[in-house]
Scaffold this active site. Structure first.
Site, PDB file in Angstrom:
ATOM      1  NE  ARG A  10      -6.789   4.648 -10.867  1.00 48.79           N
ATOM      2  CZ  ARG A  10      -5.500   4.566 -11.161  1.00 48.79           C
ATOM      3  NH1 ARG A  10      -4.702   3.808 -10.441  1.00 48.79           N
ATOM      4  NH2 ARG A  10      -5.006   5.214 -12.184  1.00 48.79           N
ATOM      5  NE  ARG A  69      -2.448  -1.660  -8.862  1.00 51.90           N
ATOM      6  CZ  ARG A  69      -1.457  -0.875  -9.244  1.00 51.90           C
ATOM      7  NH1 ARG A  69      -0.283  -1.374  -9.493  1.00 51.90           N
ATOM      8  NH2 ARG A  69      -1.643   0.418  -9.376  1.00 51.90           N
ATOM      9  NE  ARG A 100      -3.282  -6.949 -10.826  1.00 53.05           N
ATOM     10  CZ  ARG A 100      -2.133  -6.324 -10.683  1.00 53.05           C
ATOM     11  NH1 ARG A 100      -1.394  -6.532  -9.621  1.00 53.05           N
ATOM     12  NH2 ARG A 100      -1.719  -5.497 -11.615  1.00 53.05           N
ATOM     13  CG  ASP A 154      -6.425   3.784 -17.424  1.00 52.50           C
ATOM     14  OD1 ASP A 154      -6.156   3.464 -16.254  1.00 52.50           O
ATOM     15  OD2 ASP A 154      -5.809   4.668 -18.045  1.00 52.50           O
ATOM     16  CE1 TYR A 169       0.347   8.736 -18.121  1.00 50.52           C
ATOM     17  CE2 TYR A 169      -1.434  10.299 -17.752  1.00 50.52           C
ATOM     18  CZ  TYR A 169      -0.542   9.356 -17.273  1.00 50.52           C
ATOM     19  OH  TYR A 169      -0.549   9.051 -15.953  1.00 50.52           O
TER      20      TYR A 169
HETATM   21  O1  CP3 Z   1     -11.420   4.655 -10.004  1.00 48.52           O
HETATM   22  C1  CP3 Z   1     -11.702   3.497 -10.333  1.00 48.52           C
HETATM   23  O2  CP3 Z   1     -11.830   2.561  -9.517  1.00 48.52           O
HETATM   24  C2  CP3 Z   1     -12.027   3.208 -11.785  1.00 48.52           C
HETATM   25  C3  CP3 Z   1     -10.945   2.791 -12.578  1.00 48.52           C
HETATM   26  C4  CP3 Z   1      -9.834   3.727 -12.968  1.00 48.52           C
HETATM   27  C5  CP3 Z   1      -8.565   3.230 -13.345  1.00 48.52           C
HETATM   28  N1  CP3 Z   1      -7.842   4.255 -13.836  1.00 48.52           N
HETATM   29  C6  CP3 Z   1      -8.165   1.813 -13.238  1.00 48.52           C
HETATM   30  C7  CP3 Z   1      -6.727   1.478 -13.228  1.00 48.52           C
HETATM   31  C8  CP3 Z   1      -9.828   5.120 -13.174  1.00 48.52           C
HETATM   32  C9  CP3 Z   1     -10.900   6.144 -12.876  1.00 48.52           C
HETATM   33  C10 CP3 Z   1      -8.558   5.439 -13.729  1.00 48.52           C
HETATM   34  C11 CP3 Z   1      -8.190   6.809 -14.161  1.00 48.52           C
HETATM   35  C12 CP3 Z   1      -6.797   7.088 -14.482  1.00 48.52           C
HETATM   36  N2  CP3 Z   1      -5.910   6.274 -15.137  1.00 48.52           N
HETATM   37  C13 CP3 Z   1      -6.159   8.318 -14.236  1.00 48.52           C
HETATM   38  C14 CP3 Z   1      -6.800   9.538 -13.624  1.00 48.52           C
HETATM   39  C15 CP3 Z   1      -6.994   9.423 -12.180  1.00 48.52           C
HETATM   40  C16 CP3 Z   1      -5.705   9.445 -11.393  1.00 48.52           C
HETATM   41  O3  CP3 Z   1      -5.395   8.430 -10.792  1.00 48.52           O
HETATM   42  O4  CP3 Z   1      -5.057  10.476 -11.417  1.00 48.52           O
HETATM   43  C17 CP3 Z   1      -4.845   8.208 -14.699  1.00 48.52           C
HETATM   44  C18 CP3 Z   1      -3.760   9.258 -14.627  1.00 48.52           C
HETATM   45  C19 CP3 Z   1      -4.711   6.916 -15.288  1.00 48.52           C
HETATM   46  C20 CP3 Z   1      -3.529   6.364 -15.987  1.00 48.52           C
HETATM   47  C21 CP3 Z   1      -3.022   5.136 -15.340  1.00 48.52           C
HETATM   48  N3  CP3 Z   1      -3.641   3.913 -15.363  1.00 48.52           N
HETATM   49  C22 CP3 Z   1      -1.820   4.996 -14.623  1.00 48.52           C
HETATM   50  C23 CP3 Z   1      -0.827   6.108 -14.358  1.00 48.52           C
HETATM   51  C24 CP3 Z   1      -1.734   3.663 -14.224  1.00 48.52           C
HETATM   52  C25 CP3 Z   1      -0.584   3.039 -13.523  1.00 48.52           C
HETATM   53  C26 CP3 Z   1      -0.526   3.416 -12.100  1.00 48.52           C
HETATM   54  C27 CP3 Z   1      -1.282   2.429 -11.293  1.00 48.52           C
HETATM   55  O5  CP3 Z   1      -2.089   2.851 -10.466  1.00 48.52           O
HETATM   56  O6  CP3 Z   1      -1.017   1.246 -11.487  1.00 48.52           O
HETATM   57  C28 CP3 Z   1      -2.907   2.997 -14.664  1.00 48.52           C
HETATM   58  C29 CP3 Z   1      -3.256   1.582 -14.460  1.00 48.52           C
HETATM   59  C30 CP3 Z   1      -4.553   1.340 -13.761  1.00 48.52           C
HETATM   60  N4  CP3 Z   1      -5.730   1.971 -14.034  1.00 48.52           N
HETATM   61  C31 CP3 Z   1      -4.770   0.390 -12.739  1.00 48.52           C
HETATM   62  C32 CP3 Z   1      -6.126   0.463 -12.398  1.00 48.52           C
HETATM   63  C33 CP3 Z   1      -6.861  -0.375 -11.387  1.00 48.52           C
HETATM   64  C34 CP3 Z   1      -3.718  -0.555 -12.178  1.00 48.52           C
HETATM   65  C35 CP3 Z   1      -3.351  -1.635 -13.135  1.00 48.52           C
HETATM   66  C36 CP3 Z   1      -3.731  -3.012 -12.693  1.00 48.52           C
HETATM   67  O7  CP3 Z   1      -4.532  -3.159 -11.775  1.00 48.52           O
HETATM   68  O8  CP3 Z   1      -3.225  -3.969 -13.291  1.00 48.52           O
END
Ligand code: CP3
Length: 462
Positions: free
Chosen positions: A19, A23, A32, A69, A200
């Site tokens: 990640r 944010r 955003r 994602d 999920y």
């Molecule tokens: O790592 C990176 O920088 C690459 C991008 C990336 C995202 N999601 C962007 C994202 C990666 C590798 C993921 C993987 C992901 N997504 C996982 C596995 C890794 C982990 O964190 O355990 C999971 C479980 C998800 C599912 C997911 N996506 C959730 C639970 C959420 C909400 C929680 C949160 O962090 O907001 C997301 C949204 C998400 N995916 C965001 C980002 C940057 C945030 C949303 C936003 O920025 O508007």
């Protein structure tokens, strides 16, 4: 990064952070006004966001992870997903009868065109010396086709945003070469593992009534509907009320675990169908230019060891074997395969076993003791070598490790972060390591804290 991933000796641990685009970065927040899925589904935006950490930590970072994602897969199977900003499903799987309504054979080159184009654009922008102009994605198809465009037409009709909706500065910087970074780091592609996606699809948050979703959001969340791209202006997806709270959030995984224990056959059918799609998806990412492929079994922590071994491990191994069979061995320039199985302590030895696991890198969550992981991984390699199988002798080298600083350590002072990093490095000793966090960056982190971690790793020579 690639040599460490292959288990070779390198002068210092290479580094990236899960990640790392997100944010906690002000430059990420600046984009955003575009919805999360709009950013993911528009290659110019996804590439720019992917490269933001590389620009900021240019002297430190050794890889970028494509901005996408794990939850792009359920929509391709017929379950729409919205991000507000957490994921919400338009429909969940309720009973095994629902399996018949899923698309088990999505065309990954069509459904995930945006991702593959994001990867290749990212790769070109990263590698090109500053000043080298890079054309935007799918230049030859300049307009957004609305509903009814011919099946399979490549180009912008597969993206969410028309070029006219992109930030003008971004296009100008690509055209002038100001957006080119000049650091040819590996690009990391990824997917969620079968069990994590299954959990999920059953236990995710359910979106409020469908009419609450905007037309553009609904169209793009379910690209098969064919209306994606109909919207001209960026529609934002912020701020809707949460619908019914799913059980992933509650961490009981009650419904998806009930499936495993009550409907094991249907569960295996679902898991194996997802795994087959994941192989296609990862191979396509490799072909598009991803050098490293990481599989996220984030919800592995939900399963007791025996059940992880029954429902998660076989599909993790199958995905890696499937990708390996369709690419090249890592020794011949094939993809570096990495697995992040959160909470799967009991199966570390299996994931590390060269005879059965095609993964090159075992990524550890923050709850694992580094020295213990080193012991397990080395023992697994020694045992396989002693067994004398062909696969074992081909890969007698212990697999590399990745990780695993607790992301919350980054809330400490600079000194505290450096000291935690040194403790971690001491635990890994001279074992091939890709320095990372033991889970993702959090929105509350300060960018300087990640720099302090990277500095501590950078100072470490073997
Ligand atoms: O790592 C990176 O920088 C690459 C991008 C990336 C995202 N999601 C962007 C994202 C990666 C590798 C993921 C993987 C992901 N997504 C996982 C596995 C890794 C982990 O964190 O355990 C999971 C479980 C998800 C599912 C997911 N996506 C959730 C639970 C959420 C909400 C929680 C949160 O962090 O907001 C997301 C949204 C998400 N995916 C965001 C980002 C940057 C945030 C949303 C936003 O920025 O508007």
């Amino acid at each position: 990064m690639l040599r460490a991933g292959r288990g070779e000796r390198v002068p210092r641990p290479p580094m990236w952070a899960m990640r790392q685009a997100g944010r906690y970065l002000p430059e990420f927040l600046a984009l955003r006004n575009y919805g999360f899925l709009e950013r993911v589904h528009t290659p110019e935006l996804a590439a720019e966001i992917t490269l933001q950490p590389l620009r900021r930590y240019a002297d430190r970072l050794d890889a970028v992870v494509i901005f996408s994602d794990i939850l792009i897969v359920p929509p391709a199977m017929g379950l729409p997903v919205y991000f507000r900003p957490g994921p919400q499903f338009g429909r969940l799987l309720e009973s095994p009868a629902d399996l018949d309504s899923l698309n088990w054979k999505p065309d990954v080159h069509k459904e995930f065109r945006f991702l593959l184009d994001s990867i290749s654009l990212t790769r070109r922008l990263a590698a090109a010396p500053t000043g080298t102009p890079i054309p935007p994605a799918a230049e030859d198809v300049g307009t957004v086709a609305g509903a009814g465009s011919p099946e399979g037409t490549p180009g912008r009709d597969q993206y969410w945003l028309p070029r006219s909706a992109l930030p003008p500065t971004l296009l100008a910087d690509m055209a002038s070469g100001a957006a080119s970074v000049g650091k040819a780091v590996p690009v990391i592609g990824f997917c969620g593992a079968a069990w994590t996606l299954m959990s999920y699809m059953i236990d995710g948050d359910l979106a409020p009534a469908p009419e609450a979703a905007s037309a553009a959001e609904a169209a793009a969340a379910a690209p098969a509907a064919g209306t994606a791209g109909a919207a001209g202006a960026p529609a934002t997806i912020a701020g809707s009320k949460a619908g019914e709270r799913g059980l992933v959030g509650h961490k009981t995984y009650e419904r998806s675990k009930r499936w495993l224990y009550h409907h094991p056959e249907a569960s295996h059918r679902l898991l194996s169908g997802i795994a087959d799609i994941l192989v296609d998806l990862l191979v396509a990412q490799w072909e598009a230019g991803a050098d490293i492929l990481q599989v996220f079994e984030t919800n592995g922590e939900a399963l007791p060891p025996a059940r992880f071994r029954e429902f998660a491990l076989p599909y993790l191994l199958r995905v890696a074997a499937g990708v390996r069979a369709r690419t090249a061995p890592v020794s011949e320039g094939g993809p570096v395969l990495s697995v992040f199985a959160k909470g799967a302590h009991a199966c570390l030895a299996e994931l590390a076993d060269p005879a059965t696991s095609a993964y090159d890198v075992i990524s550890l969550d923050w709850s694992v003791e580094p020295a213990q992981a080193v012991r397990v991984v080395r023992e697994a390699a020694a045992k396989a070598a002693a067994s004398g199988s062909a696969a074992a002798s081909a890969a007698a080298r212990p697999k590399a490790l990745q990780g695993n600083l607790d992301p919350c350590e980054l809330f400490g002072s600079g000194d505290s972060i450096a000291s935690a990093a040194r403790t971690m490095l001491a635990g890994f000793g001279d074992h091939p390591l890709i320095a990372n966090l033991g889970h993702g960056m959090l929105p509350g982190h300060k960018p300087e804290a990640l720099r302090a971690y990277f500095d501590a790793i950078h100072a470490h020579a073997y």
